[in-house]
Motif scaffolding. Sequence first.
Motif, PDB file in Angstrom:
ATOM      1  N   CYS A   1     -23.277  -4.958 -24.066  1.00  0.00           N
ATOM      2  CA  CYS A   1     -24.549  -5.429 -24.637  1.00  0.00           C
ATOM      3  C   CYS A   1     -24.846  -4.817 -25.998  1.00  0.00           C
ATOM      4  CB  CYS A   1     -25.693  -5.136 -23.679  1.00  0.00           C
ATOM      5  SG  CYS A   1     -27.322  -5.419 -24.371  1.00  0.00           S
ATOM      6  N   GLU A   2     -24.693  -3.520 -26.095  1.00  0.00           N
ATOM      7  CA  GLU A   2     -25.080  -2.864 -27.345  1.00  0.00           C
ATOM      8  C   GLU A   2     -23.968  -2.892 -28.391  1.00  0.00           C
ATOM      9  OE1 GLU A   2     -28.315  -1.826 -28.127  1.00  0.00           O
ATOM     10  OE2 GLU A   2     -28.472  -3.116 -26.383  1.00  0.00           O
TER      11      GLU A   2
ATOM     12  N   VAL B   1     -24.377  -0.877 -20.010  1.00  0.00           N
ATOM     13  CA  VAL B   1     -25.174   0.021 -20.858  1.00  0.00           C
ATOM     14  C   VAL B   1     -26.616  -0.471 -20.944  1.00  0.00           C
ATOM     15  CG1 VAL B   1     -23.257   0.807 -22.295  1.00  0.00           C
ATOM     16  CG2 VAL B   1     -24.551  -1.216 -22.991  1.00  0.00           C
TER      17      VAL B   1
ATOM     18  N   GLN C   1     -30.015  -6.088 -20.586  1.00  0.00           N
ATOM     19  CA  GLN C   1     -30.714  -7.049 -21.453  1.00  0.00           C
ATOM     20  C   GLN C   1     -30.125  -8.457 -21.445  1.00  0.00           C
ATOM     21  OE1 GLN C   1     -31.138  -5.950 -25.615  1.00  0.00           O
ATOM     22  NE2 GLN C   1     -31.084  -8.115 -26.143  1.00  0.00           N
TER      23      GLN C   1
ATOM     24  N   GLU D   1     -21.491   8.248 -24.067  1.00  0.00           N
ATOM     25  CA  GLU D   1     -21.715   8.827 -25.393  1.00  0.00           C
ATOM     26  C   GLU D   1     -21.283  10.281 -25.361  1.00  0.00           C
ATOM     27  OE1 GLU D   1     -25.720   7.314 -27.411  1.00  0.00           O
ATOM     28  OE2 GLU D   1     -25.930   7.587 -25.262  1.00  0.00           O
TER      29      GLU D   1
ATOM     30  N   ALA E   1     -28.091  11.432 -21.524  1.00  0.00           N
ATOM     31  CA  ALA E   1     -27.414  11.537 -20.233  1.00  0.00           C
ATOM     32  C   ALA E   1     -26.437  10.367 -20.127  1.00  0.00           C
ATOM     33  CB  ALA E   1     -28.436  11.478 -19.104  1.00  0.00           C
TER      34      ALA E   1
ATOM     35  N   PHE F   1     -28.594   7.132 -16.933  1.00  0.00           N
ATOM     36  CA  PHE F   1     -30.053   7.256 -17.058  1.00  0.00           C
ATOM     37  C   PHE F   1     -30.690   5.952 -16.598  1.00  0.00           C
ATOM     38  CE2 PHE F   1     -30.730   4.591 -20.855  1.00  0.00           C
ATOM     39  CZ  PHE F   1     -29.438   4.509 -21.355  1.00  0.00           C
TER      40      PHE F   1
ATOM     41  N   TYR G   1     -27.740  -9.002 -31.454  1.00  0.00           N
ATOM     42  CA  TYR G   1     -28.672  -9.989 -30.894  1.00  0.00           C
ATOM     43  C   TYR G   1     -30.048 -10.005 -31.561  1.00  0.00           C
ATOM     44  CZ  TYR G   1     -29.846  -5.648 -28.457  1.00  0.00           C
ATOM     45  OH  TYR G   1     -30.169  -4.348 -28.170  1.00  0.00           O
TER      46      TYR G   1
ATOM     47  N   GLU H   1     -36.697   8.900 -30.465  1.00  0.00           N
ATOM     48  CA  GLU H   1     -36.738   7.535 -29.923  1.00  0.00           C
ATOM     49  C   GLU H   1     -36.932   7.512 -28.406  1.00  0.00           C
ATOM     50  OE1 GLU H   1     -33.149   5.249 -30.621  1.00  0.00           O
ATOM     51  OE2 GLU H   1     -33.696   3.864 -29.010  1.00  0.00           O
ATOM     52  N   ILE H   2     -37.919   6.750 -27.968  1.00  0.00           N
ATOM     53  CA  ILE H   2     -38.034   6.507 -26.518  1.00  0.00           C
ATOM     54  C   ILE H   2     -37.876   5.025 -26.178  1.00  0.00           C
ATOM     55  CG2 ILE H   2     -39.415   8.561 -25.987  1.00  0.00           C
ATOM     56  CD1 ILE H   2     -41.833   6.653 -25.605  1.00  0.00           C
TER      57      ILE H   2
ATOM     58  N   GLY I   1     -36.213   1.221 -27.681  1.00  0.00           N
ATOM     59  CA  GLY I   1     -35.506   0.370 -28.637  1.00  0.00           C
ATOM     60  C   GLY I   1     -35.954  -1.051 -28.345  1.00  0.00           C
TER      61      GLY I   1
ATOM     62  N   GLY J   1     -37.926  -8.342 -26.408  1.00  0.00           N
ATOM     63  CA  GLY J   1     -37.901  -7.385 -25.302  1.00  0.00           C
ATOM     64  C   GLY J   1     -37.657  -5.984 -25.803  1.00  0.00           C
TER      65      GLY J   1
ATOM     66  N   GLY K   1     -36.262  -1.749 -24.413  1.00  0.00           N
ATOM     67  CA  GLY K   1     -35.719  -0.851 -23.399  1.00  0.00           C
ATOM     68  C   GLY K   1     -36.378   0.510 -23.533  1.00  0.00           C
TER      69      GLY K   1
ATOM     70  N   GLY L   1     -36.306   4.388 -22.018  1.00  0.00           N
ATOM     71  CA  GLY L   1     -35.547   5.348 -21.221  1.00  0.00           C
ATOM     72  C   GLY L   1     -36.503   6.115 -20.320  1.00  0.00           C
TER      73      GLY L   1
ATOM     74  N   ARG M   1     -36.597   9.856 -20.931  1.00  0.00           N
ATOM     75  CA  ARG M   1     -37.220  10.228 -22.216  1.00  0.00           C
ATOM     76  C   ARG M   1     -38.748  10.200 -22.106  1.00  0.00           C
ATOM     77  NH1 ARG M   1     -33.477   8.501 -26.792  1.00  0.00           N
ATOM     78  NH2 ARG M   1     -31.503   9.433 -26.102  1.00  0.00           N
TER      79      ARG M   1
ATOM     80  N   ILE N   1     -33.222  16.842 -20.861  1.00  0.00           N
ATOM     81  CA  ILE N   1     -33.066  15.668 -19.979  1.00  0.00           C
ATOM     82  C   ILE N   1     -32.407  16.054 -18.655  1.00  0.00           C
ATOM     83  CG2 ILE N   1     -30.808  14.880 -20.856  1.00  0.00           C
ATOM     84  CD1 ILE N   1     -32.160  11.987 -20.840  1.00  0.00           C
TER      85      ILE N   1
END
Length: 458
Positions: A166-167, A204, A207, A230, A238, A241, A361, A383-384, A386, A427, A429, A431, A434, A445
């Motif tokens: 997806c990402e 990942v 979406q 990652e 993590a 998550f 996307y 960032e919490i 995206g 939309g 996402g 975490g 987070r 975390i």
Amino acid sequence: MKHTDIKELFYDGEKYVGGSVIVCGWVRTWRDSKSISFIELNDGTCLKNLQLVFDKEKISEESYKEALVVGSALKAEGEFIASERNGYELVVKNVEVLGSCPQDYPLQKKHHTLEFLRTIPHLRPRTKYFEAVFAVRSRLSYAIHKYFQEHGYKYVHTPLITGSDCEGAGEMFRVTTMPWKNDCKTEEEYFSRDFFGRRANLTVSGQLEGEMAAMGLGKIYTFGPTFRAEHSNTTRHAAEFWQIEPEVCFADIHDIIEIAEDFIKYIIKDVVENCPSEIEYFNERAEKGLSEKLANVISSDFAKITYTEAVEVLKKSGKEFKFPVEWGCDLQTEHERYLTEEYYKKPVFVVDYPADIKAFYMKQNADGSTVAATDLLVPGIGEIIGCSEREADIEKLKAAMEKRNMPLEAYTEYLDLRKYGTVPHSGFGLGLERILMYITGVQNIRDTLLFPRTVGSL
Ligand code: 4AD
Ligand code: MG
């Protein structure tokens, strides 16, 4: 085993005063004096311990001596009384040791460092700190469902095993049943022999499938585990998550930003109202000023700045960043934290990122260089969320995929969404770990997950 939860006893104490009650739990601490012994008993239903009182004139020392052991599990029966110091206490008449606990039990002291507790994840739920973390995590999860259910969203369950990325970041774990020794000549042959007959990964993000559900159900959300290989060994990453991903049809980027802000405020308010003792505890133990911070977040507007403006702000900040800032660069944690912690001192949406640093996307803006995407940054974390409006135009979407050398044939279903009755949709996402860190002040975390999975550690 008939017994009463300690939470219920503190919550509705007057109802029980003067009567006989049975409680079960683990011994957190105990002490002994000439005429009385005390045990602090915790059963996990609330942060507070119930004090058990053993009056040596009324109960023989012999009958409870084995109970005076940290970590042992007890069932105790006695008279429930009001007490000036503790609110309520139990004057024990009978005690049974359900499970004894030898001296090598690692949680002998009242306070242990979080680093030490990370080495015994199977025992740390028995500490006050982790009892509080998991209580808030539980309520937060409930609040998230509550928000979406109250607002007409359908909860959908997207697959965890997937064939696509997806990402597009290639940070995927492979799912395989192949033996470690094989005689395949090519990668293609190798994957064709595998369980699914092709390469499979852990997702990942839900979406892409979420968008497919939204195109029929209108408004959906996912809430489940996601996986990222990652190699960032940080306090905020993590490998496994939990992510919450709403997808909303007939919503543009402005609409989804409004939804995201409303949602974040709602879930924080819910936790503050329903976990007062946990928040008070974290206010002392994890982050001074936490309660005030949360109250401010609920009552004030989040800031909003474009990526282009943010780059200017960072350049003019006079700060020495490890990664220098130029238009087109991905914002690093140090940049995100400057913007939210020092510049705005509150949550901020950074909007309209350069297309080249974001996923395929996202809706392409008219300027030809940015996309209708935003990250929500918060003090202490970065960032919490995206978030983006999705590209609804099939030709533009294909072009973005080709630019990234993506195999279009692997995304035919996704492209079909744009072919058959495409609509503007957006939309985001969030975490879970987070936002949990933000609400509790927990700094790592690894201390928000029951069994954290991070690079090099399983
Ligand atoms: O920004 P991300 O990569 O966005 C997506 O996955 C989109 N598909 C979301 C969407 O639009 N439906 O990840 C979303 C959030 C991040 O903002 C962060 O809070 C969290 O997921 N996250 C992580 N949390 C913990 N550990 C990691 N390794 C994380 N990677 C992302
Ligand atoms: Mg992101």
